[in-house]
Design a protein around this motif. Structure first.
Motif, PDB file in Angstrom:
ATOM      1  N   SER A 104       0.963  -1.063  -0.066  1.00 49.92           N
ATOM      2  CA  SER A 104       0.174  -0.064  -0.125  1.00 49.92           C
ATOM      3  C   SER A 104       0.872   1.186   0.168  1.00 49.92           C
ATOM      4  O   SER A 104       1.919   1.064   0.167  1.00 49.92           O
ATOM      5  CB  SER A 104      -0.983   0.056   1.168  1.00 49.92           C
ATOM      6  OG  SER A 104      -0.026   0.069   2.400  1.00 49.92           O
ATOM      7  N   GLY A 105       0.101   2.486  -0.152  1.00 46.67           N
ATOM      8  CA  GLY A 105       0.947   3.679  -0.007  1.00 46.67           C
ATOM      9  C   GLY A 105       1.572   3.929   1.392  1.00 46.67           C
ATOM     10  O   GLY A 105       2.567   4.447   1.345  1.00 46.67           O
ATOM     11  N   THR A 106       0.818   3.579   2.140  1.00 45.41           N
ATOM     12  CA  THR A 106       1.285   4.173   3.646  1.00 45.41           C
ATOM     13  C   THR A 106       2.355   3.021   3.805  1.00 45.41           C
ATOM     14  O   THR A 106       3.502   3.483   4.475  1.00 45.41           O
ATOM     15  CB  THR A 106       0.235   4.041   4.476  1.00 45.41           C
ATOM     16  OG1 THR A 106       0.580   4.854   5.835  1.00 45.41           O
ATOM     17  CG2 THR A 106      -0.316   2.536   4.946  1.00 45.41           C
ATOM     18  N   PHE A 138      -0.497  14.731   2.327  1.00 46.52           N
ATOM     19  CA  PHE A 138      -1.088  13.208   2.810  1.00 46.52           C
ATOM     20  C   PHE A 138      -0.056  12.146   2.516  1.00 46.52           C
ATOM     21  O   PHE A 138       0.224  11.892   1.206  1.00 46.52           O
ATOM     22  CB  PHE A 138      -2.501  12.973   2.156  1.00 46.52           C
ATOM     23  CG  PHE A 138      -3.197  11.814   2.688  1.00 46.52           C
ATOM     24  CD1 PHE A 138      -4.062  11.621   3.740  1.00 46.52           C
ATOM     25  CD2 PHE A 138      -2.848  10.450   2.132  1.00 46.52           C
ATOM     26  CE1 PHE A 138      -4.568  10.578   4.112  1.00 46.52           C
ATOM     27  CE2 PHE A 138      -3.428   9.047   2.616  1.00 46.52           C
ATOM     28  CZ  PHE A 138      -4.419   9.318   3.606  1.00 46.52           C
ATOM     29  N   HIS A 139       0.481  11.352   3.524  1.00 50.22           N
ATOM     30  CA  HIS A 139       1.533  10.146   3.430  1.00 50.22           C
ATOM     31  C   HIS A 139       0.846   8.937   3.873  1.00 50.22           C
ATOM     32  O   HIS A 139       1.807   7.987   3.669  1.00 50.22           O
ATOM     33  CB  HIS A 139       2.782  10.763   3.752  1.00 50.22           C
ATOM     34  CG  HIS A 139       3.523  11.870   3.041  1.00 50.22           C
ATOM     35  ND1 HIS A 139       3.829  11.916   1.899  1.00 50.22           N
ATOM     36  CD2 HIS A 139       3.634  13.291   3.478  1.00 50.22           C
ATOM     37  CE1 HIS A 139       4.301  13.061   1.303  1.00 50.22           C
ATOM     38  NE2 HIS A 139       4.244  13.781   2.616  1.00 50.22           N
ATOM     39  N   GLU A 190       4.828  15.592  -1.873  1.00 55.33           N
ATOM     40  CA  GLU A 190       4.097  15.239  -3.106  1.00 55.33           C
ATOM     41  C   GLU A 190       4.289  16.289  -4.235  1.00 55.33           C
ATOM     42  O   GLU A 190       3.941  17.356  -4.096  1.00 55.33           O
ATOM     43  CB  GLU A 190       2.642  15.174  -2.774  1.00 55.33           C
ATOM     44  CG  GLU A 190       2.161  13.996  -1.629  1.00 55.33           C
ATOM     45  CD  GLU A 190       0.882  14.283  -1.084  1.00 55.33           C
ATOM     46  OE1 GLU A 190      -0.139  13.949  -1.774  1.00 55.33           O
ATOM     47  OE2 GLU A 190       0.704  15.063  -0.142  1.00 55.33           O
ATOM     48  N   ASP A 223       6.651  11.334  -2.841  1.00 56.39           N
ATOM     49  CA  ASP A 223       5.582  10.496  -2.767  1.00 56.39           C
ATOM     50  C   ASP A 223       4.785  10.480  -4.040  1.00 56.39           C
ATOM     51  O   ASP A 223       3.910  11.674  -4.183  1.00 56.39           O
ATOM     52  CB  ASP A 223       4.629  11.101  -1.511  1.00 56.39           C
ATOM     53  CG  ASP A 223       3.478  10.164  -1.203  1.00 56.39           C
ATOM     54  OD1 ASP A 223       3.127   9.276  -2.245  1.00 56.39           O
ATOM     55  OD2 ASP A 223       2.971   9.891  -0.107  1.00 56.39           O
ATOM     56  N   VAL A 225       2.399   8.389  -4.956  1.00 56.73           N
ATOM     57  CA  VAL A 225       1.222   7.507  -4.840  1.00 56.73           C
ATOM     58  C   VAL A 225      -0.046   7.648  -5.570  1.00 56.73           C
ATOM     59  O   VAL A 225      -0.504   6.769  -6.095  1.00 56.73           O
ATOM     60  CB  VAL A 225       1.174   7.161  -3.169  1.00 56.73           C
ATOM     61  CG1 VAL A 225      -0.243   6.385  -3.040  1.00 56.73           C
ATOM     62  CG2 VAL A 225       2.248   6.473  -2.559  1.00 56.73           C
ATOM     63  N   GLN A 226      -0.288   8.751  -5.598  1.00 56.36           N
ATOM     64  CA  GLN A 226      -1.466   9.185  -6.146  1.00 56.36           C
ATOM     65  C   GLN A 226      -1.056   9.931  -7.504  1.00 56.36           C
ATOM     66  O   GLN A 226      -1.784   9.826  -8.499  1.00 56.36           O
ATOM     67  CB  GLN A 226      -2.108  10.387  -5.315  1.00 56.36           C
ATOM     68  CG  GLN A 226      -3.663  10.593  -5.943  1.00 56.36           C
ATOM     69  CD  GLN A 226      -4.696  11.092  -4.989  1.00 56.36           C
ATOM     70  OE1 GLN A 226      -5.649  11.735  -5.340  1.00 56.36           O
ATOM     71  NE2 GLN A 226      -4.364  10.972  -3.772  1.00 56.36           N
ATOM     72  N   LYS A 252      -1.023   3.306  -5.784  1.00 57.54           N
ATOM     73  CA  LYS A 252      -2.516   3.076  -5.985  1.00 57.54           C
ATOM     74  C   LYS A 252      -2.715   2.476  -7.545  1.00 57.54           C
ATOM     75  O   LYS A 252      -3.355   1.475  -7.686  1.00 57.54           O
ATOM     76  CB  LYS A 252      -3.141   4.202  -5.971  1.00 57.54           C
ATOM     77  CG  LYS A 252      -3.446   5.138  -4.719  1.00 57.54           C
ATOM     78  CD  LYS A 252      -3.919   6.263  -4.590  1.00 57.54           C
ATOM     79  CE  LYS A 252      -4.857   6.654  -3.130  1.00 57.54           C
ATOM     80  NZ  LYS A 252      -3.786   7.584  -2.167  1.00 57.54           N
TER      81      LYS A 252
HETATM   82  C1  LIG Z   1      -3.500   7.408  -0.919  1.00 55.40           C
HETATM   83  C2  LIG Z   1      -2.103   7.991  -0.669  1.00 55.40           C
HETATM   84  C3  LIG Z   1      -1.317   7.451   0.397  1.00 55.40           C
HETATM   85  C4  LIG Z   1      -1.839   6.175   1.124  1.00 55.40           C
HETATM   86  O1  LIG Z   1      -1.939   5.172   0.186  1.00 55.40           O
HETATM   87  P1  LIG Z   1      -2.802   3.867   1.036  1.00 55.40           P
HETATM   88  O2  LIG Z   1      -2.586   2.971  -0.090  1.00 55.40           O
HETATM   89  O3  LIG Z   1      -4.087   4.297   1.066  1.00 55.40           O
HETATM   90  O4  LIG Z   1      -1.927   3.364   2.333  1.00 55.40           O
HETATM   91  C5  LIG Z   1      -0.006   7.955   0.424  1.00 55.40           C
HETATM   92  N1  LIG Z   1       0.229   8.960  -0.143  1.00 55.40           N
HETATM   93  C6  LIG Z   1      -0.441   9.619  -1.112  1.00 55.40           C
HETATM   94  C7  LIG Z   1       0.168  10.867  -1.809  1.00 55.40           C
HETATM   95  C8  LIG Z   1      -1.826   9.261  -1.386  1.00 55.40           C
HETATM   96  O5  LIG Z   1      -2.599   9.748  -2.165  1.00 55.40           O
END
Ligand SMILES: *Cc1c(COP(=O)(O)O)cnc(C)c1O
Length: 400
Positions: A104-106, A138-139, A190, A223, A225-226, A252
């Motif tokens: 996962s992202g976290t 948001f991390h 981010e 980061d 992730v998104q 994601k």
């Molecule tokens: C969604 C998100 C996360 C967390 O990801 P999860 O898979 O929900 O744990 C971390 N960083 C960013 C930038 C995100 O958008």
């Protein structure tokens, strides 16, 4: 179970960490979702920027079926094929020399935190443990990444948080300079904040952070992730700033809907990690990594990336038309296929109105409506969205 019974059961037996709307999604096709009552929704959320290839993609299904028939999981204790194939793709298409897989992202950010702490300890001794993140970030929500996610609602009930974290103001280099020092081991940013409201980091800001990290021997962690994996129109969102990070986190969209996270690192960072230092039971499973290879190949194709930019520009134009028509939108901002509409209205109200109009959009803050469709969206879907979105705004305006 009947639709209502499903929703009643959810209310009664699921921990209420989400407020779900009054319908039950059952299947998807292309960029559309269908509920149990047969209603169709045009999807501009994509499972929170996960379903880049939409729903029911035949290659996705074929890849999953073929791999599931061979091997789904054996753990990281053994050599397997797909996780190596995915790693090769990721290092060939990025700054990174090595990758660490998680779910996962976290988790990807937790790994980045641990890697940075050990890298600093190995190279500079005790005391270089400070982490820096930014307002609006948001991390993630586990105890390390939560400390880097400065929002009272997320943090306060779970204090005490991981110590040694400083928060500076996003897109403000003076503020960053005031907290990044020789005790800093890593700076998390981010390149485009998603949850925080779809805010792009300026090129100057990212370049300035790179310089501050170099000056203080700190790692720059992006980061993505998104915002990574083509969401902003380039494979990586940091590309436009012409910088190179030391660590990048992904999650994601990469797994095609299955859970995956990745922490990509330079050789220098990777060298401090030894067997037993970190791990994960489920990570790099055969099924998810085989699927991620397909997703990566499709999305990293230059024609696909150009398509995202083209459709993104069309979406931007159409959103600006909406604004020019007097729909209560104070700002249209974003890049590629992630857009925010700042509005004086309650964004949640607009989202609710959207459901009634057969569109799925989401929020990114109290007064921000966020759009992030599957990347396979076409112009005709954007045309279909606009009148429905306009009606959703008008309805919210009338009930305000
Ligand atoms: C969604 C998100 C996360 C967390 O990801 P999860 O898979 O929900 O744990 C971390 N960083 C960013 C930038 C995100 O958008």
């Amino acid at each position: 179970m009947e639709t209502q019974a499903i929703m009643d059961f959810e209310k009664q037996h699921i921990v209420q960490t989400y407020r779900r709307p009054p319908f039950v999604l059952e299947r998807g096709e292309g960029v559309y979702l269908y509920d149990t009552e047969g209603r169709r929704y045009l999807d501009f959320v994509a499972g929170l920027a996960v379903n880049a290839l939409g729903y029911g993609d035949p290659e996705v299904l074929a890849t999953m079926q073929a791999q599931a028939a061979k091997l789904i999981h054996v753990s990281n204790l053994y050599h397997t094929i797909p996780h190596v194939e995915l790693a090769r793709r990721l290092v060939e298409h990025s700054f990174a020399d090595r990758v660490f897989f998680c779910n996962s992202g976290t988790e990807a950010n937790e790994a980045a935190i641990k890697f940075a702490r050990k890298w600093a300890r190995t190279n500079f001794g005790e005391g270089k443990t400070k982490l820096v993140a930014f307002s609006g970030a948001f991390h993630g929500r586990t105890m390390g990444s939560l400390a880097l996610t400065p929002r009272d609602k997320y943090q306060k009930p779970f204090a005490p948080l991981m110590p040694q974290v400083a928060i500076a103001t996003f897109n403000d280099l003076d503020s960053a300079e005031a907290v990044i020092d020789d005790a800093t081991c890593a700076v998390f940013v981010e390149p485009l904040q998603g949850e925080g409201g779809v805010n792009s980091a300026s090129c100057d800001f990212l370049q300035g952070l790179r310089e501050l990290c170099d000056a203080h021997n700190a790692l720059l962690v992006v980061d993505e992730v998104q915002c990574g994996m083509a969401r902003t129109g380039t494979l990586w969102a940091y590309e436009h700033a012409g910088i190179t990070p030391d660590i990048m986190t992904l999650a994601k969209p990469l797994g095609g809907g299955l859970p995956i996270g990745v922490t990509l690192v330079t050789e220098e960072v990777a060298q401090v990690m030894a067997p037993g230092d970190h791990g994960s039971t489920f990570a790099a499973g055969c099924l998810v990594t085989a699927l991620a290879c397909l997703v990566f190949d499709r999305i990293s194709d230059p024609d696909f990336l150009a398509g995202v930019r083209e459709k993104g520009q069309y979406l931007q134009e159409q959103l600006q038309v909406l604004q020019a028509k007097g729909v209560p939108i104070s700002q249209v901002r974003g890049r590629g296929l992630i857009w925010a509409l700042e509005t004086p209205l309650a964004a949640a109200q607009v989202v609710m109105g959207g459901y009634e109009e057969g569109i799925i959009v989401t929020v990114a803050g109290e007064h921000v409506v966020r759009l992030m469709p599957p990347l396979i969206i076409e112009g005709e879907h954007i045309d279909e969205l606009m009148p429905a979105l306009e009606r959703a705004f008008r309805k919210a305006q009338e009930s305000a």
